[in-house]
Design a protein around this motif. Sequence first.
Motif, mmCIF file in Angstrom:
data_model
loop_
_atom_site.group_PDB
_atom_site.id
_atom_site.type_symbol
_atom_site.label_atom_id
_atom_site.label_comp_id
_atom_site.label_asym_id
_atom_site.label_seq_id
_atom_site.Cartn_x
_atom_site.Cartn_y
_atom_site.Cartn_z
ATOM 1 N N ILE A 272 -28.342 36.330 -54.400
ATOM 2 C CA ILE A 272 -28.043 37.060 -53.188
ATOM 3 C C ILE A 272 -28.666 36.262 -52.176
ATOM 4 O O ILE A 272 -29.932 35.987 -52.036
ATOM 5 N N SER A 273 -27.895 35.801 -51.080
ATOM 6 C CA SER A 273 -28.010 34.945 -50.050
ATOM 7 C C SER A 273 -28.613 35.830 -48.658
ATOM 8 O O SER A 273 -27.722 36.183 -47.823
ATOM 9 N N CYS A 274 -29.959 36.074 -48.569
ATOM 10 C CA CYS A 274 -30.365 36.862 -47.589
ATOM 11 C C CYS A 274 -31.121 36.080 -46.449
ATOM 12 O O CYS A 274 -31.081 36.593 -45.453
ATOM 13 N N ALA A 275 -31.203 34.719 -46.701
ATOM 14 C CA ALA A 275 -31.979 33.859 -45.837
ATOM 15 C C ALA A 275 -31.271 33.675 -44.464
ATOM 16 O O ALA A 275 -29.856 33.693 -44.560
ATOM 17 N N ALA A 276 -31.853 33.615 -43.246
ATOM 18 C CA ALA A 276 -31.112 33.034 -42.104
ATOM 19 C C ALA A 276 -31.359 31.561 -42.172
ATOM 20 O O ALA A 276 -32.327 31.141 -41.606
ATOM 21 N N VAL A 277 -30.348 30.890 -42.635
ATOM 22 C CA VAL A 277 -30.339 29.301 -42.919
ATOM 23 C C VAL A 277 -30.114 29.083 -41.633
ATOM 24 O O VAL A 277 -29.224 28.994 -41.035
ATOM 25 N N ALA A 278 -30.739 27.922 -41.012
ATOM 26 C CA ALA A 278 -30.574 27.105 -39.853
ATOM 27 C C ALA A 278 -29.156 26.343 -40.177
ATOM 28 O O ALA A 278 -28.936 25.587 -41.060
ATOM 29 N N ASP A 279 -27.998 26.513 -39.206
ATOM 30 C CA ASP A 279 -26.945 25.875 -39.255
ATOM 31 C C ASP A 279 -26.907 24.451 -39.180
ATOM 32 O O ASP A 279 -26.420 23.646 -39.901
ATOM 33 N N TYR A 280 -27.703 24.091 -38.238
ATOM 34 C CA TYR A 280 -27.967 22.536 -37.988
ATOM 35 C C TYR A 280 -29.514 22.130 -38.269
ATOM 36 O O TYR A 280 -30.209 22.870 -38.172
ATOM 37 N N ASN A 304 -26.312 21.568 -41.931
ATOM 38 C CA ASN A 304 -26.931 21.829 -42.863
ATOM 39 C C ASN A 304 -25.669 22.100 -44.212
ATOM 40 O O ASN A 304 -24.718 22.900 -43.734
ATOM 41 N N PRO A 305 -26.265 21.955 -45.215
ATOM 42 C CA PRO A 305 -25.259 22.505 -46.297
ATOM 43 C C PRO A 305 -25.447 24.007 -46.464
ATOM 44 O O PRO A 305 -26.198 24.648 -45.851
ATOM 45 N N ASP A 306 -23.931 24.549 -46.627
ATOM 46 C CA ASP A 306 -24.031 26.047 -46.845
ATOM 47 C C ASP A 306 -24.392 26.603 -48.180
ATOM 48 O O ASP A 306 -23.777 26.033 -48.942
ATOM 49 N N ILE A 307 -25.635 27.146 -48.278
ATOM 50 C CA ILE A 307 -26.308 27.410 -49.554
ATOM 51 C C ILE A 307 -25.407 28.266 -50.611
ATOM 52 O O ILE A 307 -25.077 27.817 -51.543
ATOM 53 N N VAL A 308 -24.966 29.480 -49.886
ATOM 54 C CA VAL A 308 -24.473 30.330 -50.519
ATOM 55 C C VAL A 308 -22.815 30.169 -50.952
ATOM 56 O O VAL A 308 -22.583 30.054 -52.349
ATOM 57 N N ALA A 309 -22.414 29.150 -50.209
ATOM 58 C CA ALA A 309 -20.838 28.660 -50.475
ATOM 59 C C ALA A 309 -21.155 27.514 -51.648
ATOM 60 O O ALA A 309 -20.118 27.698 -52.754
ATOM 61 N N VAL A 321 -23.510 37.100 -53.669
ATOM 62 C CA VAL A 321 -23.573 37.972 -52.415
ATOM 63 C C VAL A 321 -24.248 37.362 -51.347
ATOM 64 O O VAL A 321 -25.349 36.756 -51.414
ATOM 65 N N GLY A 322 -23.165 37.658 -50.235
ATOM 66 C CA GLY A 322 -23.854 36.810 -48.879
ATOM 67 C C GLY A 322 -24.063 38.064 -48.033
ATOM 68 O O GLY A 322 -23.924 39.309 -48.202
ATOM 69 N N PHE A 323 -24.709 37.683 -46.863
ATOM 70 C CA PHE A 323 -24.921 38.602 -45.602
ATOM 71 C C PHE A 323 -24.138 37.782 -44.654
ATOM 72 O O PHE A 323 -23.830 37.030 -44.323
ATOM 73 N N ALA A 324 -23.581 39.024 -43.509
ATOM 74 C CA ALA A 324 -23.046 38.467 -42.395
ATOM 75 C C ALA A 324 -23.670 39.430 -41.015
ATOM 76 O O ALA A 324 -23.565 40.469 -41.005
ATOM 77 N N GLY A 336 -13.762 37.512 -43.341
ATOM 78 C CA GLY A 336 -13.394 36.182 -43.259
ATOM 79 C C GLY A 336 -14.597 35.413 -44.071
ATOM 80 O O GLY A 336 -14.129 34.552 -44.866
ATOM 81 N N LYS A 337 -15.740 35.665 -43.879
ATOM 82 C CA LYS A 337 -16.854 34.813 -44.308
ATOM 83 C C LYS A 337 -16.874 35.259 -45.981
ATOM 84 O O LYS A 337 -17.359 34.001 -46.641
ATOM 85 N N MET A 338 -16.620 36.348 -46.424
ATOM 86 C CA MET A 338 -16.598 36.432 -47.907
ATOM 87 C C MET A 338 -15.220 35.697 -48.660
ATOM 88 O O MET A 338 -15.663 34.993 -49.621
ATOM 89 N N SER A 340 -14.003 32.708 -46.764
ATOM 90 C CA SER A 340 -14.156 31.402 -46.892
ATOM 91 C C SER A 340 -15.372 30.687 -47.677
ATOM 92 O O SER A 340 -15.310 29.644 -48.254
ATOM 93 N N LYS A 341 -16.458 31.597 -48.055
ATOM 94 C CA LYS A 341 -17.336 31.232 -48.813
ATOM 95 C C LYS A 341 -17.221 31.589 -50.214
ATOM 96 O O LYS A 341 -18.280 31.210 -51.185
ATOM 97 N N ASN A 342 -16.056 32.349 -50.734
ATOM 98 C CA ASN A 342 -15.890 32.701 -52.115
ATOM 99 C C ASN A 342 -16.706 33.357 -52.545
ATOM 100 O O ASN A 342 -17.298 33.205 -53.862
HETATM 101 O O1 C5P Z 1 -21.826 31.564 -41.969
HETATM 102 P P1 C5P Z 1 -23.039 32.582 -41.642
HETATM 103 O O2 C5P Z 1 -24.360 31.853 -41.419
HETATM 104 O O3 C5P Z 1 -22.963 33.521 -40.449
HETATM 105 O O4 C5P Z 1 -23.053 33.156 -43.008
HETATM 106 C C1 C5P Z 1 -24.111 33.712 -43.361
HETATM 107 C C2 C5P Z 1 -24.249 33.990 -44.981
HETATM 108 O O5 C5P Z 1 -24.396 32.596 -45.300
HETATM 109 C C3 C5P Z 1 -25.671 34.670 -45.443
HETATM 110 O O6 C5P Z 1 -25.587 34.968 -46.530
HETATM 111 C C4 C5P Z 1 -26.492 33.290 -45.413
HETATM 112 O O7 C5P Z 1 -27.878 33.583 -46.321
HETATM 113 C C5 C5P Z 1 -25.672 32.152 -45.951
HETATM 114 N N1 C5P Z 1 -25.841 30.703 -45.507
HETATM 115 C C6 C5P Z 1 -26.150 29.911 -46.170
HETATM 116 N N2 C5P Z 1 -26.323 28.531 -45.860
HETATM 117 C C7 C5P Z 1 -26.258 28.173 -44.546
HETATM 118 C C8 C5P Z 1 -25.811 29.103 -43.661
HETATM 119 C C9 C5P Z 1 -25.580 30.451 -44.109
HETATM 120 O O8 C5P Z 1 -26.289 30.329 -47.267
HETATM 121 N N3 C5P Z 1 -26.350 26.881 -44.204
#
Ligand code: C5P
Length: 397
Positions: A272-280, A304-309, A321-324, A336-338, A340-342
């Motif tokens: 379950i990816s609930c973190a607010a991951v920095a995009d950059y 940054n790498p997309d962790i949940v993807a 499971v991701g959060f949007a 759309g995110k569900m 694209s991130k599979n």
């Molecule tokens: O693309 P966006 O950041 O809106 O997507 C949100 C989802 O993707 C959340 O579940 C968040 O934890 C995850 N995420 C991630 N790695 C990132 C950015 C977002 O796992 N770099």
Amino acid sequence: MTHLINRNILLGVSGGIAAYKSAELVRKLQLLGAEVRVIMTQGAQQFITPLTLQALSGNPVHTTLLDTEAEQGMGHIELARWADLLLIAPATADLIARLATGRADDLLSTTSLATAAPLLLAPAMNQQMWQDQATAQNIDTLTSRGVRLIGPATGEQACGDIGPGRMEQPEAIVQAACALFDSGLLQGKRVVITAGPTREALDPVRYISNNSSGKMGFALAQASVDAGAITTVVSGPVNLPTPRHVERRNIQSATQMLDQCLELVPNCDIFISCAAVADYRPASIEPHKIKKGGEQITLQLVRNPDIVATIAATRPRPFTVGFAAETNDILTYAKGKMASKNLDMIIANDVSNQEIGFNSDDNEVTALWSGGEQTLPRAGKRVIANTLIAIIASKLG
Ligand code: C5P
């Protein structure tokens, strides 16, 4: 039988010949993953030495109510709070009588009164003593208060009698202990949850981050462990206590979070990816504090790498499971995110509403999965977390 990983079992041993079987009991409980601590009554020590149970359990054995040294800093209240289950095996007629009347005249009876944990008794006594009306009444009193029993078994007794009163075999006692924990929706599943913000360092003292409090992720961790899952939270810097029985791995940056998740994911059923991951993140971390200079400064950032993807692309993959967090067209963007991130499921929430989301205690979300959705009206994050865990459990293959 499942497991007893992350379960704290306080084993009370009272003075009967069956006390020798408690050594085997300690081993069997540990083999299933339990952390075991032992309390022995004075009588029990006549049958088996504390040293034996100390060596087997790997913890000091507790024998006296008031000897702080012997208790090694864990007094009856701490032991009572520590326990997820108080198992008394063997439970003699005298101990059963003392428990029924609420006595607190030694460490075991006092801890029994002081604990909120379930109490499981494995009675052991002569068949006549077991069938005596006084014992029968004491047992009725205890079971009416919710105390559970395992046994006694019927058969030949150490005293030569034949009848009911033998302590159940350690195997059966361990099974009864497991059954008490076996009711959770995610019993025995392994769950990894990311929570909080990430911090992307610019120099030794500065970073880029966000306002995520981690409350939703930690509430999910609590709900997950309450549902019987073996739960790990990979958390950015947040100011929250770790829920009991949750393993916590602290990280700072997104790449550190990814490393931890990749390490955990081969053993994980649900991610379950609930973190607010920095995009950059900054393209490079300055080794020294950046000095003030001109009126403008330009930072170069890289994705940054997309962790949940990344996790969703591993094989075999956990239920992912991701959060949007969205401000408009919430369900459309979430779907759309569900895709694209599979992901198997996405939890959409409206972060334009100040009263829910990021730092607040409440949330209001919609869970979406292939072929369905469920909206959870505004409620505390703990309530939302419990419902989300129930939805996730119902969608597992
Ligand atoms: O693309 P966006 O950041 O809106 O997507 C949100 C989802 O993707 C959340 O579940 C968040 O934890 C995850 N995420 C991630 N790695 C990132 C950015 C977002 O796992 N770099």
